[in-house]
Design an enzyme around this catalytic site. Structure first.
Site, PDB file in Angstrom:
ATOM      1  N   LYS A  29      46.668  45.276  45.153  1.00  0.00           N
ATOM      2  CA  LYS A  29      45.317  45.207  45.749  1.00  0.00           C
ATOM      3  C   LYS A  29      45.064  43.820  46.345  1.00  0.00           C
ATOM      4  O   LYS A  29      44.606  43.688  47.475  1.00  0.00           O
ATOM      5  CB  LYS A  29      44.242  45.518  44.692  1.00  0.00           C
ATOM      6  CG  LYS A  29      44.398  46.884  44.033  1.00  0.00           C
ATOM      7  CD  LYS A  29      43.302  47.163  43.025  1.00  0.00           C
ATOM      8  CE  LYS A  29      43.308  46.276  41.793  1.00  0.00           C
ATOM      9  NZ  LYS A  29      44.492  46.422  40.924  1.00  0.00           N
ATOM     10  N   ARG A  70      35.367  50.285  39.098  1.00  0.00           N
ATOM     11  CA  ARG A  70      36.430  50.483  38.135  1.00  0.00           C
ATOM     12  C   ARG A  70      36.049  51.479  37.034  1.00  0.00           C
ATOM     13  O   ARG A  70      36.844  51.761  36.143  1.00  0.00           O
ATOM     14  CB  ARG A  70      36.714  49.151  37.478  1.00  0.00           C
ATOM     15  CG  ARG A  70      38.152  48.807  37.452  1.00  0.00           C
ATOM     16  CD  ARG A  70      38.195  47.329  37.167  1.00  0.00           C
ATOM     17  NE  ARG A  70      39.442  46.921  36.709  1.00  0.00           N
ATOM     18  CZ  ARG A  70      40.179  46.009  37.354  1.00  0.00           C
ATOM     19  NH1 ARG A  70      39.785  45.499  38.482  1.00  0.00           N
ATOM     20  NH2 ARG A  70      41.299  45.633  36.849  1.00  0.00           N
ATOM     21  N   ARG A 119      54.828  38.327  38.408  1.00  0.00           N
ATOM     22  CA  ARG A 119      53.842  37.677  39.277  1.00  0.00           C
ATOM     23  C   ARG A 119      53.699  36.187  38.966  1.00  0.00           C
ATOM     24  O   ARG A 119      53.644  35.774  37.820  1.00  0.00           O
ATOM     25  CB  ARG A 119      52.475  38.348  39.125  1.00  0.00           C
ATOM     26  CG  ARG A 119      51.389  37.595  39.898  1.00  0.00           C
ATOM     27  CD  ARG A 119      50.124  38.374  40.060  1.00  0.00           C
ATOM     28  NE  ARG A 119      49.656  38.940  38.827  1.00  0.00           N
ATOM     29  CZ  ARG A 119      48.692  39.866  38.757  1.00  0.00           C
ATOM     30  NH1 ARG A 119      48.146  40.317  39.866  1.00  0.00           N
ATOM     31  NH2 ARG A 119      48.302  40.344  37.601  1.00  0.00           N
ATOM     32  N   ARG A 177      49.405  34.385  35.246  1.00  0.00           N
ATOM     33  CA  ARG A 177      48.034  34.729  34.862  1.00  0.00           C
ATOM     34  C   ARG A 177      47.942  34.990  33.360  1.00  0.00           C
ATOM     35  O   ARG A 177      48.856  35.577  32.781  1.00  0.00           O
ATOM     36  CB  ARG A 177      47.589  35.968  35.656  1.00  0.00           C
ATOM     37  CG  ARG A 177      46.206  35.793  36.250  1.00  0.00           C
ATOM     38  CD  ARG A 177      45.915  36.859  37.247  1.00  0.00           C
ATOM     39  NE  ARG A 177      45.519  38.115  36.600  1.00  0.00           N
ATOM     40  CZ  ARG A 177      45.131  39.179  37.276  1.00  0.00           C
ATOM     41  NH1 ARG A 177      45.093  39.146  38.590  1.00  0.00           N
ATOM     42  NH2 ARG A 177      44.792  40.286  36.649  1.00  0.00           N
ATOM     43  N   ARG A 208      45.678  46.772  29.790  1.00  0.00           N
ATOM     44  CA  ARG A 208      45.090  46.910  31.133  1.00  0.00           C
ATOM     45  C   ARG A 208      45.484  48.244  31.766  1.00  0.00           C
ATOM     46  O   ARG A 208      44.665  48.903  32.408  1.00  0.00           O
ATOM     47  CB  ARG A 208      45.564  45.747  32.018  1.00  0.00           C
ATOM     48  CG  ARG A 208      44.928  44.415  31.629  1.00  0.00           C
ATOM     49  CD  ARG A 208      45.680  43.239  32.208  1.00  0.00           C
ATOM     50  NE  ARG A 208      45.744  43.247  33.647  1.00  0.00           N
ATOM     51  CZ  ARG A 208      46.680  42.624  34.363  1.00  0.00           C
ATOM     52  NH1 ARG A 208      47.636  41.938  33.773  1.00  0.00           N
ATOM     53  NH2 ARG A 208      46.643  42.667  35.672  1.00  0.00           N
TER      54      ARG A 208
HETATM   55  P1  AP5 Z   1      48.814  41.928  43.222  1.00  0.00           P
HETATM   56  O1  AP5 Z   1      48.512  42.009  44.659  1.00  0.00           O
HETATM   57  O2  AP5 Z   1      48.426  40.715  42.463  1.00  0.00           O
HETATM   58  O3  AP5 Z   1      48.292  43.255  42.470  1.00  0.00           O
HETATM   59  P2  AP5 Z   1      46.826  43.681  42.039  1.00  0.00           P
HETATM   60  O4  AP5 Z   1      46.706  45.140  42.291  1.00  0.00           O
HETATM   61  O5  AP5 Z   1      45.830  42.776  42.646  1.00  0.00           O
HETATM   62  O6  AP5 Z   1      46.964  43.467  40.475  1.00  0.00           O
HETATM   63  P3  AP5 Z   1      45.979  42.773  39.454  1.00  0.00           P
HETATM   64  O7  AP5 Z   1      46.819  42.482  38.237  1.00  0.00           O
HETATM   65  O8  AP5 Z   1      45.232  41.647  40.064  1.00  0.00           O
HETATM   66  O9  AP5 Z   1      44.989  43.950  39.163  1.00  0.00           O
HETATM   67  P4  AP5 Z   1      44.003  44.090  38.018  1.00  0.00           P
HETATM   68  O10 AP5 Z   1      43.195  45.191  38.530  1.00  0.00           O
HETATM   69  O11 AP5 Z   1      44.595  44.296  36.681  1.00  0.00           O
HETATM   70  O12 AP5 Z   1      43.338  42.631  37.901  1.00  0.00           O
HETATM   71  P5  AP5 Z   1      41.924  42.076  38.302  1.00  0.00           P
HETATM   72  O13 AP5 Z   1      42.088  40.649  38.613  1.00  0.00           O
HETATM   73  O14 AP5 Z   1      41.276  42.959  39.285  1.00  0.00           O
HETATM   74  O15 AP5 Z   1      50.394  42.144  43.067  1.00  0.00           O
HETATM   75  C1  AP5 Z   1      51.017  42.053  41.797  1.00  0.00           C
HETATM   76  C2  AP5 Z   1      52.428  41.472  41.964  1.00  0.00           C
HETATM   77  O16 AP5 Z   1      53.218  42.384  42.719  1.00  0.00           O
HETATM   78  C3  AP5 Z   1      52.471  40.139  42.722  1.00  0.00           C
HETATM   79  O17 AP5 Z   1      53.485  39.356  42.170  1.00  0.00           O
HETATM   80  C4  AP5 Z   1      52.841  40.550  44.158  1.00  0.00           C
HETATM   81  O18 AP5 Z   1      53.534  39.514  44.822  1.00  0.00           O
HETATM   82  C5  AP5 Z   1      53.703  41.779  43.906  1.00  0.00           C
HETATM   83  N1  AP5 Z   1      53.618  42.799  44.967  1.00  0.00           N
HETATM   84  C6  AP5 Z   1      52.501  43.238  45.591  1.00  0.00           C
HETATM   85  N2  AP5 Z   1      52.790  44.203  46.471  1.00  0.00           N
HETATM   86  C7  AP5 Z   1      54.147  44.391  46.395  1.00  0.00           C
HETATM   87  C8  AP5 Z   1      55.050  45.266  47.071  1.00  0.00           C
HETATM   88  N3  AP5 Z   1      54.632  46.154  47.988  1.00  0.00           N
HETATM   89  N4  AP5 Z   1      56.357  45.202  46.735  1.00  0.00           N
HETATM   90  C9  AP5 Z   1      56.789  44.302  45.802  1.00  0.00           C
HETATM   91  N5  AP5 Z   1      55.975  43.451  45.132  1.00  0.00           N
HETATM   92  C10 AP5 Z   1      54.658  43.498  45.428  1.00  0.00           C
HETATM   93  O19 AP5 Z   1      41.099  42.216  36.927  1.00  0.00           O
HETATM   94  C11 AP5 Z   1      41.430  41.420  35.819  1.00  0.00           C
HETATM   95  C12 AP5 Z   1      40.491  41.755  34.667  1.00  0.00           C
HETATM   96  O20 AP5 Z   1      39.127  41.455  35.050  1.00  0.00           O
HETATM   97  C13 AP5 Z   1      40.453  43.220  34.241  1.00  0.00           C
HETATM   98  O21 AP5 Z   1      41.482  43.516  33.321  1.00  0.00           O
HETATM   99  C14 AP5 Z   1      39.054  43.318  33.618  1.00  0.00           C
HETATM  100  O22 AP5 Z   1      39.051  42.765  32.326  1.00  0.00           O
HETATM  101  C15 AP5 Z   1      38.225  42.424  34.528  1.00  0.00           C
HETATM  102  N6  AP5 Z   1      37.599  43.148  35.651  1.00  0.00           N
HETATM  103  C16 AP5 Z   1      37.877  42.995  36.984  1.00  0.00           C
HETATM  104  N7  AP5 Z   1      37.131  43.820  37.731  1.00  0.00           N
HETATM  105  C17 AP5 Z   1      36.340  44.504  36.861  1.00  0.00           C
HETATM  106  C18 AP5 Z   1      35.368  45.525  37.019  1.00  0.00           C
HETATM  107  N8  AP5 Z   1      35.066  46.018  38.247  1.00  0.00           N
HETATM  108  N9  AP5 Z   1      34.792  46.038  35.916  1.00  0.00           N
HETATM  109  C19 AP5 Z   1      35.093  45.556  34.685  1.00  0.00           C
HETATM  110  N10 AP5 Z   1      36.020  44.598  34.459  1.00  0.00           N
HETATM  111  C20 AP5 Z   1      36.641  44.075  35.539  1.00  0.00           C
HETATM  112 MG    MG Z   2      44.453  41.335  41.895  1.00  0.00          MG
END
Ligand code: AP5
Ligand code: MG
Length: 238
Positions: free
Chosen positions: A22, A97, A141, A174, A185
């Site tokens: 994402k 979410r 990552r 992270r 997660r």
């Molecule tokens: P990346 O682009 O970082 O993936 P991502 O989908 O953004 O993954 P996240 O881990 O950030 O998602 P998340 O939803 O768990 O975390 P968030 O910060 O939103 O890519 C990942 C890796 O893969 C990287 O190394 C990249 O280089 C690689 N990659 C990407 N595309 C690729 C491809 N095509 N091929 C190969 N490699 C690739 O949330 C964190 C925490 O915050 C949650 O756990 C929760 O506690 C809280 N939170 C956030 N939003 C909410 C909400 N709306 N409600 C409640 N709690 C929330």
């Molecule tokens: Mg992310």
């Protein structure tokens, strides 16, 4: 250049499990459509780093890999969407979410965007990735704490081990990318975010994209989806 055109985009919602890409794809959309990325994870991590009362509360929950309560999310999302840079559109990365967040967002956009500015309804894109691939993406990552650039030791390694290509800052892992937290997660996604996918799918508003491809291949698919969604908004050709 095709990836630098400032086209009409409107809101874009990127749905997908942790590690689906994402954040990676949102950055590509920022470049092409000139609309901001709103990552609720980044907003929360910023609160945690600043030690705000929300950050103190969120830190404990995020460290367990669980979701921060809906009621805490609405205020930060509403405040961010009301900033002027969101007027042409925005990319929601990590929100909604839960089914409750999805309903809240629809009501908020209806009241604050569609009635006032006639902005087009969001395009909802689901990034679909195989489970084993997700684990590799999360455990591999790395990110640059200075410029935010994302890397992956398996798929997009930096030129020099553990250093950012742009500014040579040492890369960081992270806090929630440890094996035990990752499983929490992924479970939270299955239990609480899959219903969001079902919510949009039931309304025929969901476009699934095979995100188990290279970053550029996924980006090309997403551009196609958004451009088709927004076609009717472009001014007629002279
Ligand atoms: P990346 O682009 O970082 O993936 P991502 O989908 O953004 O993954 P996240 O881990 O950030 O998602 P998340 O939803 O768990 O975390 P968030 O910060 O939103 O890519 C990942 C890796 O893969 C990287 O190394 C990249 O280089 C690689 N990659 C990407 N595309 C690729 C491809 N095509 N091929 C190969 N490699 C690739 O949330 C964190 C925490 O915050 C949650 O756990 C929760 O506690 C809280 N939170 C956030 N939003 C909410 C909400 N709306 N409600 C409640 N709690 C929330
Ligand atoms: Mg992310």
């Amino acid at each position: 250049m095709a990836n630098e055109t400032a086209q009409i985009a409107g809101p874009v919602i990127l749905l997908g499990p942790p590690g689906a890409g994402k954040g990676t794809q949102a950055k590509k959309l920022v470049e092409r459509y000139r609309i901001p990325q709103i990552s609720t994870g980044d907003l929360l991590r910023d609160h945690v780093a600043r030690g705000t009362s929300l950050g103190v509360e969120a830190k404990v929950v995020m460290a367990r890999g669980q979701l921060v309560p809906d009621a805490l999310m609405y205020g930060i999302v509403a405040d961010r969407l009301r900033e002027p840079d969101c007027e042409r559109g925005f990319i929601l990365d990590g929100f909604p979410r839960t089914a409750a967040q999805a309903g809240w967002l629809d009501a908020f956009l209806e009241k604050e965007f569609f009635e006032k500015s006639g902005m087009c309804p969001p395009v909802v894109i689901q990034l679909v990735v195989d489970y084993t691939q997700l684990l590799l993406r999360l455990t591999g990552r790395r990110s640059c704490p200075t410029c935010g650039r994302l890397y992956n030791i398996h798929f997009q390694p930096p030129r020099v081990d553990e250093l950012c290509d742009v500014d040579s800052t040492p890369l960081v892992i992270r806090d929630d990318d440890g094996a035990e937290i990752i499983s929490g997660r992924l479970k939270a996604y299955e239990d609480q975010t899959k219903p969001v996918v079902e919510y949009f799918d039931a309304q025929h508003r969901l476009v699934a994209v095979n995100a188990d491809q290279t970053v550029d291949e996924v980006t090309a698919q997403i551009f196609g989806v958004i451009d088709r969604h927004c076609q009717h908004l472009r001014p007629p050709a002279k």
